[in-house]
Design a protein around this motif. Structure first.
Motif, mmCIF file in Angstrom:
data_model
loop_
_atom_site.group_PDB
_atom_site.id
_atom_site.type_symbol
_atom_site.label_atom_id
_atom_site.label_comp_id
_atom_site.label_asym_id
_atom_site.label_seq_id
_atom_site.Cartn_x
_atom_site.Cartn_y
_atom_site.Cartn_z
ATOM 1 N N ASN A 15 125.560 58.300 37.879
ATOM 2 C CA ASN A 15 126.488 58.044 39.006
ATOM 3 C C ASN A 15 126.537 59.176 39.853
ATOM 4 N N THR A 16 126.267 60.223 39.449
ATOM 5 C CA THR A 16 126.059 61.629 40.338
ATOM 6 C C THR A 16 124.970 61.476 41.561
ATOM 7 N N ARG A 17 123.994 60.570 41.315
ATOM 8 C CA ARG A 17 122.671 60.774 42.013
ATOM 9 C C ARG A 17 123.124 60.364 43.629
ATOM 10 N N PRO A 18 123.872 59.699 43.997
ATOM 11 C CA PRO A 18 124.204 59.537 45.551
ATOM 12 C C PRO A 18 124.721 60.880 46.103
ATOM 13 N N TYR A 19 125.380 61.371 45.493
ATOM 14 C CA TYR A 19 125.927 62.828 45.668
ATOM 15 C C TYR A 19 124.776 63.955 46.018
ATOM 16 N N VAL A 20 123.924 64.191 44.847
ATOM 17 C CA VAL A 20 122.901 64.800 44.777
ATOM 18 C C VAL A 20 121.880 64.700 46.034
ATOM 19 N N ARG A 21 121.702 63.342 46.014
ATOM 20 C CA ARG A 21 120.629 62.933 47.106
ATOM 21 C C ARG A 21 121.187 62.999 48.433
ATOM 22 N N ALA A 22 122.571 63.073 48.638
ATOM 23 C CA ALA A 22 123.064 63.106 50.033
ATOM 24 C C ALA A 22 123.000 64.876 50.315
ATOM 25 N N ARG A 23 123.355 65.738 49.243
ATOM 26 C CA ARG A 23 123.139 67.081 49.552
ATOM 27 C C ARG A 23 121.911 67.559 49.816
ATOM 28 N N LEU A 24 120.869 67.022 49.213
ATOM 29 C CA LEU A 24 119.440 67.516 49.171
ATOM 30 C C LEU A 24 118.841 66.897 50.475
ATOM 31 N N LEU A 25 119.022 65.928 50.899
ATOM 32 C CA LEU A 25 118.937 65.101 52.042
ATOM 33 C C LEU A 25 119.044 66.309 53.439
ATOM 34 N N ARG A 26 120.093 66.665 53.467
ATOM 35 C CA ARG A 26 120.451 67.712 54.466
ATOM 36 C C ARG A 26 119.693 68.869 54.444
ATOM 37 N N LEU A 27 118.682 69.251 53.482
ATOM 38 C CA LEU A 27 117.823 70.279 53.785
ATOM 39 C C LEU A 27 116.350 69.567 53.618
ATOM 40 N N GLY A 28 116.184 68.359 53.818
ATOM 41 C CA GLY A 28 115.002 67.666 53.655
ATOM 42 C C GLY A 28 114.304 67.791 52.443
ATOM 43 N N ARG A 29 114.892 67.840 51.219
ATOM 44 C CA ARG A 29 114.439 68.260 50.037
ATOM 45 C C ARG A 29 114.658 66.996 48.942
#
Length: 282
Positions: A15-29
């Motif tokens: 359930n934490t995946r959407p949060y993790v994905r959103a944070r790393l998306l900002r860095l293009g990672r």
């Protein structure tokens, strides 16, 4: 052994995946998502084994796991920002070629994300001073003082203020780049959209009421007092935000104008149309 069933643990981690994905998306990672998720799984499991989890009334188990994800994401972001190949660290006077050495196995999604990040960073560097950019990079890469007796001096506070300026410019640039050019049908719409690209409601209202109006002298003082009464912010504080709001607005307007100009078939009409909006930035 932990009292929490393994399937409940795995579900809470997932359930934490959407949060993790959103944070790393900002860095293009985005390619790092699975690595961070694995770190969350291990940390949550070890936390249960070591009995670090304590059930509190009104607090779900998932909230504890979410806290682990927040902490690990923050650590990953700090390590990524300190990486020497991050576009943030590129030489502004050097080649415009990406400093990232893309491997042949690199996914096209990640390449596109890096290109998007570099476009934002390039635009940010065009609209902040070299001094503030240097201060921001220095603060993000220099070792932090961790001991309790450390109190930042005036020079250090100025450097961390530069981090905020660069960060807010990045948010403004990103918002402007995401605007669909077809929606910029006329000059008033473009100006209003540029204001909306500013990162906070306070900066937006400062731009609208104190930048676009071009108030000077007693009229500006009256405008500051009126806005101070409405927002609860000190008028001196608002006065200090005028220049920053103007720079953010100019950056957004510049991006929107270039995007909208591409939709004009008649270049002469385009220049005439945008002449009024650029005059507001002087």
């Amino acid at each position: 052994m932990p009292d929490i069933p393994i399937d409940q643990l795995m579900m809470a981690v997932e359930n934490t995946r959407p949060y993790v994905r959103a944070r790393l998306l900002r860095l293009g990672r985005l390619d790092d998502v699975e690595d961070v998720m694995q770190d969350v799984r291990i940390a949550a499991w070890e936390g249960l084994v070591k009995q670090q989890y304590r059930h509190l009334p009104g607090t779900a188990f998932g909230g504890w796991v979410q806290g682990i994800a927040v902490h690990l994401c923050a650590d990953h972001v700090r390590r990524t920002l300190a990486h020497p190949w991050l576009p943030l660290m590129a030489d502004p006077d050097g080649s415009m070629v990406s400093p990232v050495d893309f491997a042949t196995t690199e996914s096209m999604e990640r390449v596109a994300e890096h290109e998007w990040a570099e476009e934002i960073i390039t635009a940010v560097r065009q609209h902040v001073s070299a001094k503030k950019w240097g201060w921001a990079v220095e603060c993000l890469t220099a070792p932090r003082q961790r001991h309790e007796a450390h109190h930042p001096d005036w020079e250090e506070r100025k450097r961390w203020e530069a981090v905020t300026i660069v960060r807010q410019m990045a948010f403004t640039v990103k918002a402007a780049l995401e605007v669909e050019p077809a929606t910029l049908c006329d000059q008033p719409t473009t100006i209003a959209t540029a204001v909306c690209c500013l990162p906070t409601p306070l900066l937006q209202v400062v731009a609208e009421r104190l930048v676009l109006t071009g108030l000077r002298g007693a009229e500006r003082t009256a405008g500051l007092m009126e806005l101070s009464a409405e927002t609860g912010a000190r008028w001196r504080y608002l006065e200090g935000k005028i220049g920053h709001a103007r720079r953010l607005y100019i950056a957004a307007l510049d991006i929107l104008e270039h995007a909208a100009a591409g939709h004009f078939e008649d270049s002469a009409a385009s220049e005439e149309f945008w002449a009024g909006s650029t005059a507001l930035t002087s």
